[in-house]
Design a protein around this motif. Structure first.
Motif, PDB file in Angstrom:
ATOM      1  N   MET A  10       0.857  -1.189   0.000  1.00 13.84           N
ATOM      2  CA  MET A  10       0.000   0.000   0.000  1.00 13.84           C
ATOM      3  C   MET A  10       0.894   1.241   0.000  1.00 13.84           C
ATOM      4  N   LYS A  11       0.743   2.088  -1.000  1.00 10.86           N
ATOM      5  CA  LYS A  11       1.532   3.309  -1.096  1.00 10.86           C
ATOM      6  C   LYS A  11       1.111   4.307  -0.023  1.00 10.86           C
ATOM      7  N   HIS A  12       2.101   5.023   0.511  1.00  8.88           N
ATOM      8  CA  HIS A  12       1.827   6.071   1.488  1.00  8.88           C
ATOM      9  C   HIS A  12       1.996   7.420   0.807  1.00  8.88           C
ATOM     10  N   VAL A  13       0.967   8.243   0.843  1.00  4.92           N
ATOM     11  CA  VAL A  13       0.999   9.555   0.210  1.00  4.92           C
ATOM     12  C   VAL A  13       0.721  10.608   1.263  1.00  4.92           C
ATOM     13  N   GLU A  69       7.651  22.224   6.933  1.00  6.84           N
ATOM     14  CA  GLU A  69       8.840  23.059   6.742  1.00  6.84           C
ATOM     15  C   GLU A  69       9.410  22.888   5.340  1.00  6.84           C
ATOM     16  N   ARG A  70       9.492  21.621   4.882  1.00  6.97           N
ATOM     17  CA  ARG A  70      10.011  21.389   3.534  1.00  6.97           C
ATOM     18  C   ARG A  70       9.633  20.001   3.039  1.00  6.97           C
ATOM     19  N   VAL A  71       9.634  19.873   1.733  1.00  3.44           N
ATOM     20  CA  VAL A  71       9.432  18.579   1.083  1.00  3.44           C
ATOM     21  C   VAL A  71      10.793  17.907   0.956  1.00  3.44           C
ATOM     22  N   LEU A  72      10.890  16.657   1.357  1.00  2.00           N
ATOM     23  CA  LEU A  72      12.143  15.911   1.270  1.00  2.00           C
ATOM     24  C   LEU A  72      12.265  15.298  -0.118  1.00  2.00           C
ATOM     25  N   VAL A  73      13.290  15.719  -0.831  1.00  2.00           N
ATOM     26  CA  VAL A  73      13.499  15.269  -2.215  1.00  2.00           C
ATOM     27  C   VAL A  73      14.674  14.312  -2.256  1.00  2.00           C
ATOM     28  N   GLY A 117       8.798  12.464   1.054  1.00  2.00           N
ATOM     29  CA  GLY A 117       8.283  12.755   2.370  1.00  2.00           C
ATOM     30  C   GLY A 117       8.370  14.232   2.678  1.00  2.00           C
ATOM     31  N   ILE A 118       8.102  14.575   3.944  1.00  2.00           N
ATOM     32  CA  ILE A 118       8.124  15.978   4.356  1.00  2.00           C
ATOM     33  C   ILE A 118       8.774  16.088   5.735  1.00  2.00           C
ATOM     34  N   GLU A 119       9.197  17.304   6.059  1.00  2.00           N
ATOM     35  CA  GLU A 119       9.696  17.610   7.393  1.00  2.00           C
ATOM     36  C   GLU A 119       8.818  18.693   7.987  1.00  2.00           C
ATOM     37  N   LEU A 120       8.294  18.462   9.176  1.00  2.00           N
ATOM     38  CA  LEU A 120       7.441  19.428   9.836  1.00  2.00           C
ATOM     39  C   LEU A 120       8.284  20.522  10.499  1.00  2.00           C
ATOM     40  N   ARG A 121       7.638  21.622  10.854  1.00  2.00           N
ATOM     41  CA  ARG A 121       8.362  22.749  11.444  1.00  2.00           C
ATOM     42  C   ARG A 121       9.001  22.401  12.779  1.00  2.00           C
ATOM     43  N   LYS A 167       9.995  14.158  10.789  1.00  4.16           N
ATOM     44  CA  LYS A 167      10.000  13.793   9.379  1.00  4.16           C
ATOM     45  C   LYS A 167       9.010  12.653   9.133  1.00  4.16           C
ATOM     46  N   ILE A 168       8.288  12.758   8.037  1.00 10.37           N
ATOM     47  CA  ILE A 168       7.322  11.725   7.658  1.00 10.37           C
ATOM     48  C   ILE A 168       7.690  11.226   6.268  1.00 10.37           C
ATOM     49  N   ALA A 169       8.085   9.955   6.186  1.00  9.59           N
ATOM     50  CA  ALA A 169       8.453   9.367   4.901  1.00  9.59           C
ATOM     51  C   ALA A 169       7.203   9.032   4.101  1.00  9.59           C
TER      52      ALA A 169
END
Length: 318
Positions: A1-4, A243-247, A261-265, A269-271
């Motif tokens: 199951m993909k996580h979005v 805070e930012r999108v993890l690329v 994923g993203i990093e919150l302020r 971090k959420i992958a």
């Protein structure tokens, strides 16, 4: 199951999140403010206790994705659509009123019949409007489609539309649907509005019908969308700013990367397998590191997009 991960909890974010869950994805939706709804929500007025929308939002029959979203979360019955298109226009200069009413005829014939009964237009103006219909339905080298580099007024110039026709019909429609001045608004977007409302889909003016929420906007979709998502295992977090999108990737000549994923302020971090940014363009630019934005025309163009604000006045009458 993909996580979005979906960034933003307005119409776009909630619509995307519910569609992803419906398709089998695992979803985390993040909204930096203390409530969902983006620019379309309602609050309780402290003085009167009335439910007040932050701005009046109208809908049209051609909002197929929006209506599918409301049907998905079970609130389609809270949107009241006209049986057929019927609109009252008032000339700002003369104060003269006219009514546009589309009978139940197949496709574009419905609009044509409505326009020919529209008293604000002369017969010459009504005949000239056939050029607009032809340009939308049958574009050619002599009459190419509208572009983003052409304004609404420039496009209407090209199609020989009079000032009277613009004042009575085209300009009010452009202002209402694009929320922008016809002298600067995109002709391509306006052509798309006309095509979707009057030339595609349901017969009898069905796609041009106007709809109004019979409840506050939050009651229309916010609360039910959140409950729908959480009942199916999605995570909805409010008050969590990204805070930012993890690329993932190595910036180089091609500068191609994948959002992972993203990093919150607060540093958390959420992958994720993918990220959907359902936030305003200016906010999105700030979420991606400069190394991925440098020398990229797409990002440079995104940073130049401007807003066209709406001011709403709420009046309580005795």
């Amino acid at each position: 199951m993909k996580h979005v991960v979906v960034v933003g909890g307005g119409f776009a974010g909630l619509g995307a999140a519910t569609r992803l869950v419906e398709a089998g994805a695992r979803v985390t939706l993040l909204e930096k403010r203390g409530q969902l709804g983006g620019r379309a929500y309602s609050v309780v007025d402290e003085v009167t206790g009335d439910v007040v929308d932050n701005g009046q939002h109208l809908f049209m029959g051609c909002y197929r994705a929006t209506r599918a979203f409301l049907a998905r979360i079970g609130t389609a019955d809270k949107l009241a659509l006209q049986p057929r298109l019927e609109l009252a226009f008032v000339d700002g200069d003369s104060g003269r009123a006219a009514r546009l009413s589309s009978p139940r005829l197949p496709g574009p014939l419905s609009l044509a019949a409505g326009l020919f009964g529209f008293s604000s237009l002369s017969w010459r103006d009504k005949a000239a409007m056939l050029k607009v219909a032809t340009a939308i339905r049958l574009p050619s080298r002599l009459q190419p489609p509208a572009t983003d580099w052409e304004t609404v007024d420039a496009w209407l110039d090209r199609l020989g539309q009079s000032q009277a026709a613009r004042r009575a019909f085209f300009h009010p429609l452009a202002l209402a649907t694009l929320n922008d001045d016809p002298r600067t608004a995109s002709a391509k977007l306006f052509e798309a509005v006309l095509r979707e409302a009057f030339f595609v889909g349901a017969a009898g003016g069905g796609d041009a019908r106007i709809g109004v929420a019979s409840v506050g906007l939050s009651d229309l979709y916010v609360d039910d969308a959140r409950a729908w998502l959480q009942a199916r295992g999605a995570t909805v977090r409010i008050g969590d700013g990204v805070e930012r999108v993890l690329v993932e990737g190595t910036p180089g000549a091609a500068r191609r990367g994948v959002a992972r994923g993203i990093e919150l302020r607060g540093g958390e971090k959420i992958a994720a397998d993918a990220v959907i940014a359902a936030c305003p363009p200016a906010a999105l630019v700030e979420l991606v590191d400069a190394e991925w934005r440098e020398n990229q025309p797409w990002w440079a163009g995104l940073a130049k997009l401007q807003t066209s604000p709406i001011v709403s006045l709420h009046l309580w009458m005795d």
